[in-house]
Design a protein around this motif. Structure first.
Motif, short mmCIF file in Angstrom:
data_model
loop_
_atom_site.label_atom_id
_atom_site.label_comp_id
_atom_site.label_asym_id
_atom_site.label_seq_id
_atom_site.Cartn_x
_atom_site.Cartn_y
_atom_site.Cartn_z
N VAL A 32 0.87 -1.18 0.00
CA VAL A 32 0.00 0.00 0.00
C VAL A 32 0.90 1.23 0.00
CG1 VAL A 32 -1.76 1.29 1.26
CG2 VAL A 32 -1.81 -1.21 1.26
N PRO A 33 0.78 2.12 -0.99
CA PRO A 33 1.65 3.31 -1.03
C PRO A 33 1.42 4.23 0.18
CG PRO A 33 0.49 2.99 -3.11
CD PRO A 33 -0.15 2.08 -2.12
N LYS A 34 2.47 4.92 0.59
CA LYS A 34 2.32 5.85 1.71
C LYS A 34 1.42 7.02 1.33
CE LYS A 34 6.79 4.73 3.81
NZ LYS A 34 8.13 5.23 4.22
N ASP A 35 1.48 7.43 0.08
CA ASP A 35 0.65 8.52 -0.42
C ASP A 35 -0.47 7.93 -1.28
OD1 ASP A 35 -0.51 10.76 -1.55
OD2 ASP A 35 1.39 11.73 -2.04
N TYR A 36 -1.74 8.16 -0.87
CA TYR A 36 -2.87 7.59 -1.61
C TYR A 36 -2.93 8.07 -3.06
CZ TYR A 36 -5.45 12.03 -1.30
OH TYR A 36 -5.85 13.34 -1.44
N LYS A 37 -2.25 9.18 -3.38
CA LYS A 37 -2.22 9.69 -4.75
C LYS A 37 -1.49 8.72 -5.68
CE LYS A 37 -2.40 14.56 -3.35
NZ LYS A 37 -1.68 15.87 -3.33
N ASN A 38 -0.71 7.84 -5.09
CA ASN A 38 0.02 6.85 -5.90
C ASN A 38 -0.75 5.55 -6.04
OD1 ASN A 38 2.28 8.53 -6.29
ND2 ASN A 38 3.14 7.94 -4.31
N GLY A 39 -2.03 5.61 -5.75
CA GLY A 39 -2.88 4.44 -5.95
C GLY A 39 -3.21 3.71 -4.67
N ASP A 40 -4.00 2.66 -4.83
CA ASP A 40 -4.39 1.84 -3.67
C ASP A 40 -3.32 0.81 -3.35
OD1 ASP A 40 -7.13 2.91 -3.28
OD2 ASP A 40 -7.43 2.13 -5.31
N PHE A 41 -2.64 0.32 -4.41
CA PHE A 41 -1.58 -0.68 -4.24
C PHE A 41 -0.48 -0.40 -5.25
CE2 PHE A 41 -5.51 -2.64 -2.83
CZ PHE A 41 -5.16 -3.11 -1.57
N THR A 42 0.72 -0.87 -4.93
CA THR A 42 1.84 -0.71 -5.85
C THR A 42 2.70 -1.97 -5.81
OG1 THR A 42 3.69 0.72 -6.49
CG2 THR A 42 3.37 0.35 -4.13
N THR A 43 3.39 -2.26 -6.90
CA THR A 43 4.25 -3.45 -6.93
C THR A 43 5.59 -3.13 -7.57
OG1 THR A 43 4.44 -5.75 -7.68
CG2 THR A 43 3.30 -4.23 -9.14
N ASN A 44 6.62 -3.80 -7.14
CA ASN A 44 7.97 -3.64 -7.67
C ASN A 44 8.36 -4.79 -8.59
OD1 ASN A 44 8.17 -5.71 -5.83
ND2 ASN A 44 9.98 -4.92 -4.77
N VAL A 45 7.36 -5.52 -9.12
CA VAL A 45 7.63 -6.72 -9.89
C VAL A 45 8.50 -6.45 -11.12
CG1 VAL A 45 5.48 -6.54 -11.23
CG2 VAL A 45 6.58 -8.77 -10.94
N ALA A 46 8.29 -5.30 -11.76
CA ALA A 46 9.07 -5.00 -12.97
C ALA A 46 10.56 -4.86 -12.65
CB ALA A 46 8.55 -3.73 -13.63
N MET A 47 10.87 -4.24 -11.53
CA MET A 47 12.27 -4.06 -11.14
C MET A 47 12.91 -5.39 -10.75
SD MET A 47 12.04 -0.38 -9.19
CE MET A 47 10.43 -0.70 -8.51
N LYS A 48 12.10 -6.28 -10.19
CA LYS A 48 12.60 -7.61 -9.83
C LYS A 48 12.89 -8.44 -11.08
CE LYS A 48 12.36 -7.54 -5.27
NZ LYS A 48 13.49 -7.88 -4.37
N LEU A 49 12.14 -8.17 -12.15
CA LEU A 49 12.29 -8.93 -13.40
C LEU A 49 13.41 -8.40 -14.29
CD1 LEU A 49 8.61 -9.59 -14.55
CD2 LEU A 49 10.37 -11.33 -14.18
N ALA A 50 13.83 -7.14 -14.05
CA ALA A 50 14.75 -6.47 -14.98
C ALA A 50 16.02 -7.27 -15.24
CB ALA A 50 15.09 -5.08 -14.44
#
Length: 548
Positions: A32-50
């Motif tokens: 859950v992002p600290k700032d609600y302006k960044n959405g309800d949920f966030t994921t780092n999956v793309a950076m893990k896949l890079a």
């Protein structure tokens, strides 16, 4: 919600990643992002896949985003170095709110898949009433069992009655000594005897039933009568105290039955046949150092007397043969040195020792008027659990015992538990439930009309959605509490939910006479809060009153 998003991400990855095999090993977070302006949920999956795909994380994130077309998302954005932010549609949350009112199973889980779990807890020797230290183990064990049931496990609660051994002999001798005193005979009280007032009460009951007939019997026969009556009366007292505390057991298992059935000897024979024991100095030893214990353990002493450890191994062999997938023992922290040897015995019998979990409950201190009350079972100065239950009520007692991690020592503040203010967490939470009930009564008294489940599009403010999201979070909290064996997560969650609702009530008028649409939406939201609070409280054995 996190689990739903993770599932959808996994599905997308299987479509866009050529080497699907890497998905099973991929570790990524949905937060859950600290700032609600960044959405309800966030994921780092793309950076893990890079590094695995040899592509820039933002390029991977854009590819994943393109495949995440779903009704539950209002929009999906790529931000920063490659975070994927999810904005969940309000209609999804509205539909979830409705589902709480229509089907309570939405709050439960099938995580356990029907696996058989036994939770053995309290199991105090029947040498006296339960004291406040036992209360913490009782609250934890029962709450854990309730959480397991809500997670889809097949649960059995068991109490192991330690009705054999030296402590029980000392109990019988203590009662017999008091019985003699009631007849004016001064007898030397056992050095390790029990001195509580309850011993005198049992002796009086025996005198009333047998008069002076025990005086005419051989001492051994008289002591056996004292033993039988003492164990029965104390066990019945323990059962009643636990029932008043909201705890019941599916099975009460007698240690003595293991000897009478021959299971202790059968177990020792099996260990011998498996090459797990040896004889030395006339005693039978278990080779527990073979499994990492700090020393080998005696099973039968040189005088032929069996140790407690021998019957404990037989007891757990009995449990396993009853077909449980997992065994969970709730013990006091003073038993920590016993853990390794018992787990070793499971391995020695040919089973996976990981099927046995032992949870150690740290000590609890009772504070009243700012002062700590000490206790000692043998000295008879302990504070009984029944006294505490009557003093603060079962709800407050259960809540206070379970609101802290069992791995930390806990000071039970009796004055706080009795208070009827927002400082008292259980009062604060129960008041949120009662507040919703009061709203419904006010609506009826003032003839304010509303339609439950209608006009939910009116729930579009930040506070509305935040409250529904908190309700949605409950199932995740429940499953985490089950996986980690930490039912104290439920009180933590409830305190947050109650705070959100009290604040919502303060800032939003629920009943509006000339606005049936807003009233209907806010009453529906309030009812959702009410149901979740009631269900969550039930998991820790606490009631949800309609009035405070």
């Amino acid at each position: 919600m996190e689990s739903i998003i993770r599932k959808k991400i996994d599905e997308v990855l299987k479509e866009i990643v050529n080497d699907v095999a890497i998905i099973g090993d991929l570790s990524y977070e949905v937060d859950v992002p600290k700032d609600y302006k960044n959405g309800d949920f966030t994921t780092n999956v793309a950076m893990k896949l890079a590094s695995l795909l040899k592509k820039p994380p933002r390029q991977i994130a854009e590819s994943i985003k393109g495949h995440l077309v779903d009704a539950i998302f209002e929009k999906v954005e790529v931000a920063g170095p490659g975070f994927i932010n999810f904005f969940v549609s309000k209609s999804f949350f509205h539909n979830f709110l409705l589902s709480i009112l229509e089907d309570k199973t939405v709050l439960t889980s099938d995580m356990g898949a029907g696996k058989k779990v036994q939770v053995e807890f309290v199991s105090a020797n029947p040498t006296g009433p339960l004291h406040i230290g036992h209360g913490r183990g009782a609250a934890y064990g029962d709450s854990l069992a309730r959480v397991f049931e809500a997670c889809g496990f097949d649960v059995q609660r068991e109490y192991y009655i330690n009705d054999a051994g030296n402590q029980m002999n000392n109990l019988a001798l203590s009662i017999y000594s008091r019985y003699l005193e009631l007849h004016g005979i001064n007898d030397e009280f056992p050095m390790d005897g029990y001195k509580g007032e309850y011993i005198i009460d049992i002796a009086k009951d025996i005198k009333n039933e047998y008069q002076d007939s025990l005086l005419k019997m051989p001492k051994e026969e008289a002591v056996n009568i004292c033993f039988k009556i003492g164990v029965e009366e104390i066990t019945n007292t323990i059962k009643k105290d636990l029932e008043d505390f909201g705890v019941t057991f599916d099975k009460w298992f007698s240690e003595k039955s293991l000897y009478l059935s021959g299971e202790v000897e059968q177990t020792l024979q099996e260990l011998q046949e498996r090459g797990e024991t040896y004889e030395q100095d006339g005693a039978l030893w278990f080779n527990s150092t073979k499994y990492g214990d700090d020393k080998d353990r005696v099973l039968r002493r040189s005088n032929g007397e069996l140790t407690y450890f021998a019957s404990d191994i037989a007891y757990h062999r009995n449990k396993i043969k009853r077909g449980f997938d997992n065994l969970i023992n709730v013990w006091g922290a003073d038993h920590h040195g016993y853990v390794k040897r018992l787990k070793s015995s499971i391995s020695a019998l040919g089973y996976n020792e990981e099927m046995l979990e032992i949870k150690l409950v740290q000590m609890v201190s009772l504070i009243e008027g700012g002062e700590k009350i000490s206790m000692s079972t043998r000295a008879g100065t302990f504070v009984e659990l029944s006294w505490l239950t009557k003093k603060v009520g079962s709800d407050a007692a259960r809540y206070f015992y379970i609101m802290r991690d069992i791995n930390s020592q806990f000071e039970f503040d009796i004055d706080l538990a009795k208070s009827k203010t927002s400082d008292n967490p259980v009062y604060y939470i129960q008041y949120a439930h009662a507040r919703v009930c009061s709203i419904l009564r006010n609506a009826e008294e003032k003839n304010i009309k509303f339609e439950v489940g209608k006009y939910l599009n009116k729930l579009d403010s930040e506070q509305d959605i935040a409250l529904i999201k908190k309700l949605y979070e409950f199932k995740s909290v429940l499953e985490t509490a089950g996986r980690t064996r930490e039912p104290h997560r439920i009180p933590y969650y409830l305190q947050d939910l109650a705070a959100l609702y009290h604040n919502y009530y303060k800032n939003n008028q629920i009943l509006i006479e000339d606005d049936i649409e807003t009233t209907s939406a806010r009453v529906t939201l309030s009812l959702g809060v009410k149901e979740v609070i009631k269900f969550a409280l039930s998991l820790i054995g606490v009631g949800a009153p309609d009035k405070m």
